[in-house]
Design a protein around this motif. Structure first.
Motif, PDB file in Angstrom:
ATOM      1  N   THR A 385       0.831  -1.202   0.000  1.00 49.40           N
ATOM      2  CA  THR A 385       0.000   0.000   0.000  1.00 49.40           C
ATOM      3  C   THR A 385       0.868   1.254   0.000  1.00 49.40           C
ATOM      4  N   ASP A 386       0.519   2.183  -0.863  1.00 53.04           N
ATOM      5  CA  ASP A 386       1.113   3.514  -0.851  1.00 53.04           C
ATOM      6  C   ASP A 386       0.284   4.475  -0.014  1.00 53.04           C
ATOM      7  N   SER A 387      -0.888   4.020   0.419  1.00 53.53           N
ATOM      8  CA  SER A 387      -1.817   4.867   1.162  1.00 53.53           C
ATOM      9  C   SER A 387      -1.953   4.387   2.598  1.00 53.53           C
ATOM     10  N   LEU A 388      -2.321   5.307   3.488  1.00 52.34           N
ATOM     11  CA  LEU A 388      -2.707   4.940   4.839  1.00 52.34           C
ATOM     12  C   LEU A 388      -4.057   4.228   4.764  1.00 52.34           C
ATOM     13  N   LEU A 389      -4.107   3.007   5.254  1.00 50.80           N
ATOM     14  CA  LEU A 389      -5.351   2.246   5.250  1.00 50.80           C
ATOM     15  C   LEU A 389      -5.902   2.202   6.671  1.00 50.80           C
ATOM     16  N   TYR A 390      -7.093   2.733   6.842  1.00 52.33           N
ATOM     17  CA  TYR A 390      -7.741   2.771   8.157  1.00 52.33           C
ATOM     18  C   TYR A 390      -9.236   2.610   7.949  1.00 52.33           C
ATOM     19  N   ARG A 391      -9.952   2.369   9.033  1.00 49.55           N
ATOM     20  CA  ARG A 391     -11.398   2.172   8.931  1.00 49.55           C
ATOM     21  C   ARG A 391     -12.196   3.211   9.692  1.00 49.55           C
ATOM     22  N   ARG A 392     -11.787   3.619  10.880  1.00 50.20           N
ATOM     23  CA  ARG A 392     -12.654   4.418  11.742  1.00 50.20           C
ATOM     24  C   ARG A 392     -13.021   5.771  11.153  1.00 50.20           C
ATOM     25  N   LEU A 427      -2.937   0.149   8.345  1.00 46.82           N
ATOM     26  CA  LEU A 427      -1.620  -0.043   7.742  1.00 46.82           C
ATOM     27  C   LEU A 427      -1.100   1.324   7.320  1.00 46.82           C
ATOM     28  N   ILE A 428       0.214   1.507   7.395  1.00 48.30           N
ATOM     29  CA  ILE A 428       0.794   2.791   7.018  1.00 48.30           C
ATOM     30  C   ILE A 428       1.438   2.677   5.639  1.00 48.30           C
ATOM     31  N   PRO A 429       1.588   3.801   4.941  1.00 45.73           N
ATOM     32  CA  PRO A 429       2.165   3.759   3.593  1.00 45.73           C
ATOM     33  C   PRO A 429       3.518   3.052   3.573  1.00 45.73           C
ATOM     34  N   GLY A 430       3.692   2.209   2.561  1.00 43.52           N
ATOM     35  CA  GLY A 430       4.907   1.430   2.437  1.00 43.52           C
ATOM     36  C   GLY A 430       4.804   0.038   3.011  1.00 43.52           C
ATOM     37  N   ASP A 431       3.737  -0.242   3.751  1.00 47.08           N
ATOM     38  CA  ASP A 431       3.552  -1.574   4.331  1.00 47.08           C
ATOM     39  C   ASP A 431       3.190  -2.593   3.268  1.00 47.08           C
ATOM     40  N   ASP A 432       3.649  -3.826   3.488  1.00 43.63           N
ATOM     41  CA  ASP A 432       3.074  -4.959   2.770  1.00 43.63           C
ATOM     42  C   ASP A 432       1.648  -5.170   3.262  1.00 43.63           C
ATOM     43  N   ILE A 433       0.800  -5.678   2.369  1.00 44.51           N
ATOM     44  CA  ILE A 433      -0.536  -6.134   2.766  1.00 44.51           C
ATOM     45  C   ILE A 433      -0.484  -7.655   2.787  1.00 44.51           C
ATOM     46  N   THR A 434      -0.560  -8.234   3.971  1.00 41.07           N
ATOM     47  CA  THR A 434      -0.570  -9.688   4.089  1.00 41.07           C
ATOM     48  C   THR A 434      -2.005 -10.198   4.127  1.00 41.07           C
ATOM     49  N   ARG A 435      -2.109 -11.496   3.984  1.00 38.51           N
ATOM     50  CA  ARG A 435      -3.451 -12.087   4.097  1.00 38.51           C
ATOM     51  C   ARG A 435      -4.032 -11.823   5.493  1.00 38.51           C
ATOM     52  N   GLU A 436      -3.192 -11.837   6.512  1.00 41.94           N
ATOM     53  CA  GLU A 436      -3.668 -11.526   7.857  1.00 41.94           C
ATOM     54  C   GLU A 436      -4.259 -10.118   7.911  1.00 41.94           C
ATOM     55  N   ASP A 437      -3.584  -9.153   7.316  1.00 46.64           N
ATOM     56  CA  ASP A 437      -4.082  -7.778   7.313  1.00 46.64           C
ATOM     57  C   ASP A 437      -5.460  -7.700   6.667  1.00 46.64           C
ATOM     58  N   LEU A 438      -5.631  -8.386   5.550  1.00 45.24           N
ATOM     59  CA  LEU A 438      -6.910  -8.369   4.860  1.00 45.24           C
ATOM     60  C   LEU A 438      -8.009  -8.992   5.709  1.00 45.24           C
ATOM     61  N   TRP A 439      -7.711 -10.116   6.343  1.00 40.80           N
ATOM     62  CA  TRP A 439      -8.715 -10.773   7.180  1.00 40.80           C
ATOM     63  C   TRP A 439      -9.032  -9.960   8.429  1.00 40.80           C
ATOM     64  N   ASN A 440      -8.080  -9.166   8.905  1.00 42.31           N
ATOM     65  CA  ASN A 440      -8.345  -8.327  10.078  1.00 42.31           C
ATOM     66  C   ASN A 440      -9.448  -7.310   9.825  1.00 42.31           C
ATOM     67  N   VAL A 441      -9.737  -7.007   8.569  1.00 43.00           N
ATOM     68  CA  VAL A 441     -10.799  -6.040   8.264  1.00 43.00           C
ATOM     69  C   VAL A 441     -11.989  -6.671   7.553  1.00 43.00           C
ATOM     70  N   THR A 442     -11.954  -7.985   7.328  1.00 43.96           N
ATOM     71  CA  THR A 442     -13.082  -8.637   6.636  1.00 43.96           C
ATOM     72  C   THR A 442     -13.601  -9.876   7.347  1.00 43.96           C
ATOM     73  N   SER A 443     -12.911 -10.369   8.354  1.00 48.50           N
ATOM     74  CA  SER A 443     -13.240 -11.662   8.942  1.00 48.50           C
ATOM     75  C   SER A 443     -14.588 -11.627   9.659  1.00 48.50           C
ATOM     76  N   MET A 444     -15.490 -12.454   9.206  1.00 49.89           N
ATOM     77  CA  MET A 444     -16.760 -12.649   9.908  1.00 49.89           C
ATOM     78  C   MET A 444     -17.416 -13.921   9.387  1.00 49.89           C
ATOM     79  N   SER A 445     -18.422 -14.383  10.094  1.00 45.39           N
ATOM     80  CA  SER A 445     -19.064 -15.652   9.744  1.00 45.39           C
ATOM     81  C   SER A 445     -20.159 -15.493   8.703  1.00 45.39           C
ATOM     82  N   TYR A 446     -20.386 -14.260   8.226  1.00 43.13           N
ATOM     83  CA  TYR A 446     -21.374 -14.055   7.146  1.00 43.13           C
ATOM     84  C   TYR A 446     -20.812 -13.036   6.148  1.00 43.13           C
ATOM     85  N   GLY A 447     -19.652 -13.405   5.582  1.00 46.59           N
ATOM     86  CA  GLY A 447     -18.904 -12.478   4.756  1.00 46.59           C
ATOM     87  C   GLY A 447     -19.116 -12.606   3.261  1.00 46.59           C
ATOM     88  N   LYS A 448     -20.167 -13.269   2.830  1.00 45.86           N
ATOM     89  CA  LYS A 448     -20.360 -13.441   1.384  1.00 45.86           C
ATOM     90  C   LYS A 448     -20.673 -12.114   0.702  1.00 45.86           C
TER      91      LYS A 448
END
Length: 565
Positions: A385-392, A427-448
C-alpha cells in the motif's frame, strides 16, 4: 453537607488538575518523549478495590497499528461532548501536546508519520505484562472483559474463536460479556461458555421463546475484594438481531432492559453489595443514557463504540470508563468503598505501546502456538500500500474505499456497499498487505459478497435507515456502527434532519447523473444479515483485486457531503 455526587465531581476535578487519573502523568511524560514501561505503569494505589478493564479486542493477538477516528459526530444532547470530539479539539480538551505519543495514541492527525516513530500498539503478550503488574500491586484486582473478543481475525475465524478462548483463559479474567461472539452461532457460543473458567454475564440475554433470563448467562456475580462485596452485572450488546444475523442465535433475545437492570441492581444491593459495577457492551452514549435512568450503579465499564477516554465521565453518581479497542489500551480503576458507598476513585488509561512494554514470554509463546498452524497463510504478502489504510470514521475509511473498489471491479457493479463496522487495524504507507491484514478487516461468519439490482429509491431507504441508527437523537435508537460505506455514488447527508429526510443529492459518480428513484442499479456488498446470501467470500474478492493492482493507492474520498454537524 456535601452530596456524594458533589464529592465525586470534586474528585474528578482534582484528578484533572493533579493527574490523579494517571492520564496527566503519562501525557506529560509522552510530551517529553521519555516514556518507559515503569512510567506507563506508575499508579498511586488508592482505596481498597481495583478494576482492570479490556474490551473490543477483536481477536488481535499481535501488535498492530490503529488510527482513531477523524470524524465522530454526536447528536442531540451528546453533540460536542466526549467521545464526540476528535483531533485538535480532543487534544485541547485533555491538554495533549501535538506530535506526542499521547497524540499518536488518542487522535488521528499525522498518524502515518507518528506511527513510524512510535511503532505498533497492543499485543496480548504486552497486555498480559500490564495485567500482571497491576495484580502484583493489587493481587485481588478484578479483570473484566467487555466482549467483542472471539471475533475479527484469520485464526479466530478458522478456530471458531478457540485461539482467543485459549489466550483469554490464560489471562484469567473474572467475567466477560458479549456481542460479536454470538456470530459464531449459538451452538458454538453455548459450547464455549459451558467450559469457561470465569463468569459469562448478561442480565439482558433472554430466552426468546419464554422471555425469561437465559440460564447459561447469569445476570451478575459477586466477588469479595478489599474487604467489600462487589457485584458485577453484565450488559450484552442490546441490538444483536438488528445489527447481526438473528438466524444465527434464534433462541436468544437481547434489548437494553432498563427495568430488569434496575431490578438486578436492587437485588444485589439487597444481598449486601457495597459496590456495583456494570460490565457493558451498550456503547458510550447508551451507557450515559442508562446511567441517567438506572440508579445504584457505581461504575460502568463501557464497550462497543471503541472510544478511548483519558478520564471517566460522571452521570449522576455513576462513573463511566471507556477503554478503547483492539488491545490498544488497558484501564485501571481504583475505588474507595466505605460503608457500602463509593467515596472516590483513581483511574488510568494505559496505552499499550508495543515497543515500550516488555512482552510476557509465557503469553507470547502461547500466542505463537495458536498461530503456528496458519503461519504461512497469515504471512503471505498479497500486495503493498502507498496509502494509509484505516477504517474508523462516521462516513468512510480508506480500507472500505478499497473494499468498495474491489466489489465494483470484481463483481461488475455500479455501486458498492461496505458495512460501517468499527473493527479493523490500520496499515501505514509502504507496508506490505498480508493475508492476515486483509482478514483483520473482513473476517466474519457471514462475509459473502452479494450482487443484486436495487432501485434508486431502495438505495435511499437503506441509507436513511442506517443514518437513523447512528444519528437518532435518542441513544436508545442508535443501533448501528458507523455509516454504511458507499462506492461509486455520492450523496449529501443532513444529520440534524429526521429519518427519511437526511439523504439527498444522490449521484452516480461514473456518469455524474442523479440517482433515479425508479431505475435499477447493480449493487455489490457484503455482510448481509439475510440468511442464504449467495456470492464469494469478501476476503477472496478483495484479495483478487489487490493482487491485480500490486500496489494499492486509495484516492481521497469527498463523495459524502455532511451538513448539520
Amino acid at each position: 453537607m456535601i452530596s456524594r455526587r458533589d464529592f465525586l465531581q470534586v474528585s474528578m476535578a482534582a484528578s484533572a488538575l493533579v493527574g490523579a487519573s494517571g492520564f496527566g502523568n503519562w501525557a506529560r511524560l509522552a510530551a517529553q518523549q521519555k516514556l518507559t514501561q515503569d512510567q506507563l505503569l506508575q499508579f498511586d494505589t488508592y482505596g481498597n478495590i481495583s478494576l482492570i478493564h479490556v474490551t473490543d479486542i477483536h481477536a488481535q493477538l499481535k501488535p498492530i497499528y490503529f488510527r482513531e477516528p477523524s470524524i465522530n459526530l454526536g447528536v442531540g444532547a451528546n453533540k460536542g461532548h466526549v467521545p464526540h470530539i476528535t483531533g485538535a479539539d480532543f487534544r485541547k480538551a485533555y491538554g495533549i501536546a501535538d506530535g506526542s505519543p499521547s497524540a499518536y495514541a488518542l487522535t488521528y492527525n499525522d498518524f502515518a508519520s507518528l506511527a513510524e516513530g512510535y511503532g505498533r500498539v497492543g499485543g496480548l503478550d504486552r497486555v498480559s505484562t500490564i495485567i500482571n503488574a497491576i495484580r502484583a500491586d493489587r493481587p485481588d484486582a478484578l479483570l473484566l472483559d467487555g466482549g467483542d473478543t472471539w471475533h475479527g481475525s484469520y485464526t479466530c475465524h478458522h478456530t471458531e474463536g478457540q485461539d482467543m478462548v485459549n489466550v483469554m483463559n490464560a489471562l484469567k479474567p473474572d467475567a466477560m460479556t458479549f456481542h460479536w461472539e454470538f456470530t459464531l452461532g449459538s451452538d458454538r457460543v453455548n459450547e464455549i461458555v459451558e467450559g469457561l473458567p470465569f463468569a459469562a454475564l448478561g442480565q439482558n440475554i433472554f430466552d426468546a421463546e419464554w422471555d425469561e433470563p437465559a440460564e447459561l448467562f447469569k445476570p451478575y456475580k459477586f466477588f469479595d475484594r478489599g474487604g467489600a462485596k462487589v457485584a458485577v452485572i453484565g450488559q450484552a450488546f442490546p441490538y444483536m438481531p438488528i445489527a447481526n444475523p438473528g438466524w444465527m442465535f434464534p433462541e436468544y433475545s437481547f434489548g437494553i432492559r432498563d427495568e430488569n437492570m434496575q431490578a438486578m441492581v436492587d437485588e444485589v444491593r439487597a444481598q449486601g453489595a457495597e459496590c456495583v459495577v456494570c460490565l457493558s457492551h451498550n456503547g458510550f452514549d447508551v451507557d450515559k443514557s442508562m446511567a441517567s435512568k438506572v440508579t445504584g450503579i457505581d461504575v460502568i465499564l463501557s464497550g462497543h463504540t471503541h472510544d478511548a477516554l483519558p478520564e471517566p465521565v460522571l452521570v449522576g453518581e455513576t462513573i463511566i470508563v471507556a477503554s478503547g479497542s483492539n488491545g490498544k489500551f488497558v484501564s485501571r480503576v481504583d475505588l474507595d468503598i466505605q460503608n457500602g458507598r463509593m467515596m472516590g476513585f483513581r483511574h488510568k488509561l494505559i496505552p499499550i505501546f508495543a515497543d515500550v512494554i516488555e512482552p510476557d514470554q509465557e503469553m507470547a509463546a502461547l500466542i505463537d502456538e495458536q498461530r503456528a498452524p496458519y503461519k504461512a497463510e497469515l504471512e503471505e504478502v498479497i500486495g503493498q500500500t502507498d496509502s494509509l489504510l484505516y477504517r474508523r470514521g462516521n462516513f468512510n475509511g480508506t480500507w472500505d474505499d478499497l473494499i468498495c473498489d474491489a466489489l465494483m471491479s470484481e463483481r461488475e457493479a455500479d455501486i458498492a456497499m461496505s458495512p460501517g463496522v468499527r473493527w479493523g487495524p490500520s496499515l501505514i504507507p509502504g507496508d506490505d498487505i498480508t493475508r492476515e491484514d486483509l482478514w483483520n478487516v473482513t473476517s466474519m461468519s457471514y462475509g459473502k459478497a452479494y450482487r443484486s439490482e436495487m432501485t434508486g429509491e431502495f438505495i435511499k431507504i437503506i441509507l436513511e435507515d442506517v443514518a437513523d441508527n447512528i444519528f437518532n437523537p435518542d441513544p436508545y435508537y442508535q443501533q448501528g456502527g458507523d455509516m454504511v460505506r458507499i462506492g461509486g455514488m455520492g450523496y449529501r447527508i443532513d444529520i440534524g434532519k429526521p429519518q427519511g429526510e437526511r439523504i439527498t443529492d444522490m449521484v452516480l459518480l461514473k456518469t455524474g447523473e442523479a440517482i433515479d428513484p425508479a431505475k435499477n442499479y447493480v449493487v455489490a456488498g457484503w455482510a448481509s444479515v439475510n440468511e442464504n446470501t449467495e456470492g464469494p467470500q469478501i476476503w477472496d474478492v478483495v484479495e483478487a483485486h489487490i493482487k491485480k493492482l500490486g500496489t494499492v493507492t486509495v484516492k481521497p474520498n469527498d463523495s459524502v457531503t455532511v451538513v448539520g454537524a
